[in-house]
Design an enzyme around this catalytic site. Structure first.
Site, PDB file in Angstrom:
ATOM      1  N   HIS A 316     -20.747   7.827  56.609  1.00 23.31           N
ATOM      2  CA  HIS A 316     -19.767   7.746  57.694  1.00 23.31           C
ATOM      3  C   HIS A 316     -18.503   7.092  57.179  1.00 23.31           C
ATOM      4  CE1 HIS A 316     -18.044   6.967  61.655  1.00 23.31           C
ATOM      5  NE2 HIS A 316     -18.855   7.914  62.068  1.00 23.31           N
ATOM      6  N   ASP A 373     -25.742  12.153  63.867  1.00 21.36           N
ATOM      7  CA  ASP A 373     -26.226  13.533  63.789  1.00 21.36           C
ATOM      8  C   ASP A 373     -27.597  13.668  63.131  1.00 21.36           C
ATOM      9  OD1 ASP A 373     -24.012  14.849  64.983  1.00 21.36           O
ATOM     10  OD2 ASP A 373     -22.851  14.560  63.163  1.00 21.36           O
TER      11      ASP A 373
HETATM   12  C1  SDX Z   1     -19.611  12.494  62.776  1.00 19.57           C
HETATM   13  O1  SDX Z   1     -15.628   9.656  62.357  1.00 19.57           O
HETATM   14  C2  SDX Z   1     -16.466   9.637  63.333  1.00 19.57           C
HETATM   15  O2  SDX Z   1     -16.484   8.744  64.133  1.00 19.57           O
HETATM   16  C3  SDX Z   1     -17.385  10.860  63.395  1.00 19.57           C
HETATM   17  C4  SDX Z   1     -18.621  10.776  64.331  1.00 19.57           C
HETATM   18  C5  SDX Z   1     -18.203  10.771  65.806  1.00 19.57           C
HETATM   19  O3  SDX Z   1     -18.967  10.257  66.638  1.00 19.57           O
HETATM   20  O4  SDX Z   1     -17.143  11.319  66.134  1.00 19.57           O
HETATM   21  O5  SDX Z   1     -19.391   9.615  64.036  1.00 19.57           O
HETATM   22  C6  SDX Z   1     -19.497  12.044  64.171  1.00 19.57           C
HETATM   23  O6  SDX Z   1     -18.812  13.299  62.361  1.00 19.57           O
HETATM   24  C7  SDX Z   1     -20.720  11.933  61.880  1.00 19.57           C
HETATM   25  C8  SDX Z   1     -20.636  12.430  60.402  1.00 19.57           C
HETATM   26  C9  SDX Z   1     -21.332  13.792  60.300  1.00 19.57           C
HETATM   27  N1  SDX Z   1     -21.201  14.362  58.971  1.00 19.57           N
HETATM   28  C10 SDX Z   1     -22.225  14.391  58.081  1.00 19.57           C
HETATM   29  O7  SDX Z   1     -23.316  13.874  58.320  1.00 19.57           O
HETATM   30  C11 SDX Z   1     -21.939  15.155  56.818  1.00 19.57           C
HETATM   31  C12 SDX Z   1     -22.436  14.368  55.624  1.00 19.57           C
HETATM   32  N2  SDX Z   1     -21.609  13.211  55.472  1.00 19.57           N
HETATM   33  C13 SDX Z   1     -20.496  13.264  54.589  1.00 19.57           C
HETATM   34  O8  SDX Z   1     -19.926  14.470  54.283  1.00 19.57           O
HETATM   35  C14 SDX Z   1     -19.536  12.070  54.656  1.00 19.57           C
HETATM   36  O9  SDX Z   1     -20.310  10.915  54.571  1.00 19.57           O
HETATM   37  C15 SDX Z   1     -18.537  11.955  55.832  1.00 19.57           C
HETATM   38  C16 SDX Z   1     -17.720  13.228  56.000  1.00 19.57           C
HETATM   39  C17 SDX Z   1     -19.266  11.668  57.140  1.00 19.57           C
HETATM   40  C18 SDX Z   1     -17.581  10.777  55.539  1.00 19.57           C
HETATM   41  O10 SDX Z   1     -16.769  11.099  54.471  1.00 19.57           O
HETATM   42  P1  SDX Z   1     -15.796  10.050  53.709  1.00 19.57           P
HETATM   43  O11 SDX Z   1     -15.564   8.853  54.551  1.00 19.57           O
HETATM   44  O12 SDX Z   1     -14.604  10.813  53.278  1.00 19.57           O
HETATM   45  O13 SDX Z   1     -16.643   9.569  52.471  1.00 19.57           O
HETATM   46  P2  SDX Z   1     -16.673  10.230  51.085  1.00 19.57           P
HETATM   47  O14 SDX Z   1     -16.985  11.674  51.232  1.00 19.57           O
HETATM   48  O15 SDX Z   1     -15.441   9.863  50.333  1.00 19.57           O
HETATM   49  O16 SDX Z   1     -17.941   9.525  50.414  1.00 19.57           O
HETATM   50  C19 SDX Z   1     -17.885   8.316  49.652  1.00 19.57           C
HETATM   51  C20 SDX Z   1     -18.931   8.452  48.566  1.00 19.57           C
HETATM   52  C21 SDX Z   1     -18.681   9.686  47.673  1.00 19.57           C
HETATM   53  O17 SDX Z   1     -19.269   9.388  46.401  1.00 19.57           O
HETATM   54  P3  SDX Z   1     -18.326   8.902  45.184  1.00 19.57           P
HETATM   55  O18 SDX Z   1     -17.292   9.976  45.010  1.00 19.57           O
HETATM   56  O19 SDX Z   1     -17.767   7.576  45.622  1.00 19.57           O
HETATM   57  O20 SDX Z   1     -19.280   8.812  44.026  1.00 19.57           O
HETATM   58  O21 SDX Z   1     -20.250   8.667  49.143  1.00 19.57           O
HETATM   59  C22 SDX Z   1     -20.722   9.971  48.757  1.00 19.57           C
HETATM   60  C23 SDX Z   1     -19.489  10.779  48.316  1.00 19.57           C
HETATM   61  O22 SDX Z   1     -19.829  11.829  47.445  1.00 19.57           O
HETATM   62  N3  SDX Z   1     -21.320  10.581  49.974  1.00 19.57           N
HETATM   63  C24 SDX Z   1     -22.466  11.252  49.989  1.00 19.57           C
HETATM   64  C25 SDX Z   1     -22.678  11.588  51.330  1.00 19.57           C
HETATM   65  N4  SDX Z   1     -21.660  11.116  52.083  1.00 19.57           N
HETATM   66  C26 SDX Z   1     -20.826  10.497  51.238  1.00 19.57           C
HETATM   67  N5  SDX Z   1     -23.314  11.596  49.022  1.00 19.57           N
HETATM   68  C27 SDX Z   1     -24.394  12.309  49.390  1.00 19.57           C
HETATM   69  N6  SDX Z   1     -24.675  12.671  50.675  1.00 19.57           N
HETATM   70  C28 SDX Z   1     -23.809  12.319  51.651  1.00 19.57           C
HETATM   71  N7  SDX Z   1     -24.040  12.667  52.921  1.00 19.57           N
END
Ligand code: SDX
Length: 439
Positions: A316, A373
């Site tokens: 998140h 989710d």
């Molecule tokens: C919702 O914002 C809100 O409030 C949203 C929400 C709401 O109520 O409105 O809470 C609802 O959208 C929940 C999120 C649903 N999405 C997912 O579950 C999809 C999987 N999650 C990710 O794609 C991600 O964590 C996000 C999109 C939710 C957040 O993305 P960020 O803040 O841009 O974080 P990032 O992608 O930069 O991640 C930081 C690190 C990275 O690694 P490094 O490059 O630092 O090595 O964490 C890793 C990412 O690759 N990472 C994951 C991961 N999520 C982040 N690695 C593996 N699996 C994951 N799910």
């Protein structure tokens, strides 16, 4: 100064920095829970430089008095009320009223609001014909967004976003009709006749009835399911400046009407990084199940930077702790499965996946926890909702939040159109080449 800003404290000249030999002072603003933000509204004017913050990850794009979120400590409150309390003790209709109008309703206010929601539950009969044009393969989020936008054509008085007299009626219409739009989309995509709203039923009971009742059988609304749905909708009702809410605010900042602004928010929610993740979670669990159920294999894949695979329902932007909503939903999943007597192998895989991820260094170092989710789709699945409808239920829950933010913004006299800047990285000026001279 806007109404919302009245609880803002200004710390004049709280910081100073040097740029090209000149000293520049920065004021800090402090919100009601002590959060501080540097006021950069005059930064470019004073220094000639813009601030760079892709994905607005470090930017407070607005003030807001609706929802408080502390991602480090896993705290979520609507209008000051703890999410745990609301999920346990309030109804979705009460929560919607709270978010939109700022206070919990009195009995009389609640009854009036509920009555208005009942009065507006029907769709204009002409709107039913729109459903005929969609293929059976349509994603329901596309239908939802198009239908909500179309509401503005049936209620042209809503198109003047500043029309105060119409605003409450438009709000109630949208809250009431989104249920009907969503249930009719389900019926269309399943080749079943539409079930009309029954106004003696509760908000959630009415929705379940429209979704699942058939003319051939008596359908008894299951009050346990009503309770679960009510709780899920409350948990999704607002989450401050998330992607879809920010979209609604951005579109609304052009003084675009509520229907069109929310229609845009529905499209933002659809994406798998946002609300579409609840569908993606169950699809992921099905894939893991079909592959033999080795969760460690998939955890390793999620960590592999050469792979596109990410653990859906994990991570998140703001929570660096367990999402408090996921905690409540996990408990609700247990209760729902026990009550319905459902045994779903996907729940077992989800529990194993969570346990493995929470003890893995990659997830620990990056503070990746289950989000809202992760478990919600499993409950919807147990209720008989098809996978591609999960995000529709998220939209139904999020609607009061979108409305509250649109309303808060439009009522703010200091509101300006959202218009960020950019750092241009394209070519310098060049001469036009006629087509005959191009390679
Ligand atoms: C919702 O914002 C809100 O409030 C949203 C929400 C709401 O109520 O409105 O809470 C609802 O959208 C929940 C999120 C649903 N999405 C997912 O579950 C999809 C999987 N999650 C990710 O794609 C991600 O964590 C996000 C999109 C939710 C957040 O993305 P960020 O803040 O841009 O974080 P990032 O992608 O930069 O991640 C930081 C690190 C990275 O690694 P490094 O490059 O630092 O090595 O964490 C890793 C990412 O690759 N990472 C994951 C991961 N999520 C982040 N690695 C593996 N699996 C994951 N799910």
């Amino acid at each position: 100064m806007s109404e919302q800003e009245t609880s803002l404290k200004r710390h004049s000249g709280a910081a100073a920095f040097q740029y090209r030999g000149e000293e520049n002072a920065l004021d800090f603003l402090e919100g009601s829970e002590g959060e501080r933000g540097a006021d950069i509204t005059r930064f470019r004017r004073n220094t000639g430089i813009v601030t760079y913050d892709p994905a607005l990850a470090n930017t407070a794009a607005t003030t807001s008095a609706i929802t408080y979120l502390d991602g480090e400590n896993g705290i979520l409150r609507y209008r000051g009320y703890a999410i745990e309390d609301l999920a346990e003790r309030a109804s979705f209709v009460e929560t919607a009223y709270l978010l939109i109008y700022g206070e919990l309703p009195s009995q009389a206010e609640h009854d009036g609001f509920s009555r208005a929601l009942s009065d507006h539950s029907l769709l204009h009969e002409d709107m039913k014909r729109f459903y005929d044009g969609y293929p059976m393969t349509a994603h329901p989020m596309a239908i939802l967004s198009a239908m909500v936008n179309s509401l503005s054509t049936f209620y042209p008085e809503s198109q003047d976003a500043l029309n105060l007299e119409e605003r409450d009626r438009t709000i109630v219409r949208l809250l009431s009709k989104l249920r009907t739009i969503a249930a009719f989309a389900y019926k269309k995509l399943h080749g079943q006749p539409f079930t009309y709203p029954q106004n003696h039923l509760s908000y959630c009971g009415n929705f379940l009835h429209m979704m699942f009742a058939l003319p051939t059988e008596t359908y008894e609304v299951d009050e346990d399911l009503v309770k679960v749905l009510n709780q899920l909708l409350i948990l999704h009702a607002d989450h401050e400046q998330n992607c879809s809410t920010h979209t609604v605010r951005t579109v609304g900042s052009a003084q675009t009407n509520l229907f069109a602004s929310v229609s845009a928010g529905i499209n933002a929610l659809w994406g798998v990084r946002h609300g579409g993740a609840n569908q993606a979670v169950v699809e992921m669990l099905e894939r893991i199940h079909a592959d033999g159920g080795d969760v460690h294999k998939w955890i390793n894949l999620a960590k592999d930077k050469d792979s596109d695979f990410r653990l859906m329902g994990f991570g998140h932007r703001v929570y660096k702790n367990y999402d408090p909503r996921a905690r409540i939903i996990k408990q609700a999943a247990d209760l729902t499965f026990n009550k319905l007597g459902v045994r779903d192998p996907l729940l077992e895989i989800a529990l194993q996946l969570e346990e493995a991820a929470l003890s893995d260094d990659y997830f620990i170092e990056r503070n990746l926890y289950p989000n809202v989710d992760f478990y919600s789709g499993l409950i919807y699945r147990a209720m008989g909702v098809p996978t591609n409808f999960f995000t529709v239920l998220f939209a139904l829950g999020r609607l009061p939040g979108w409305i509250a933010h649109w309303k808060e913004q439009i009522e703010d006299p200091s509101m300006r159109i959202t218009r960020p800047r950019q750092l241009y990285t394209g070519p310098h000026q060049r001469d036009f080449t006629p087509m005959s001279e191009r390679d």
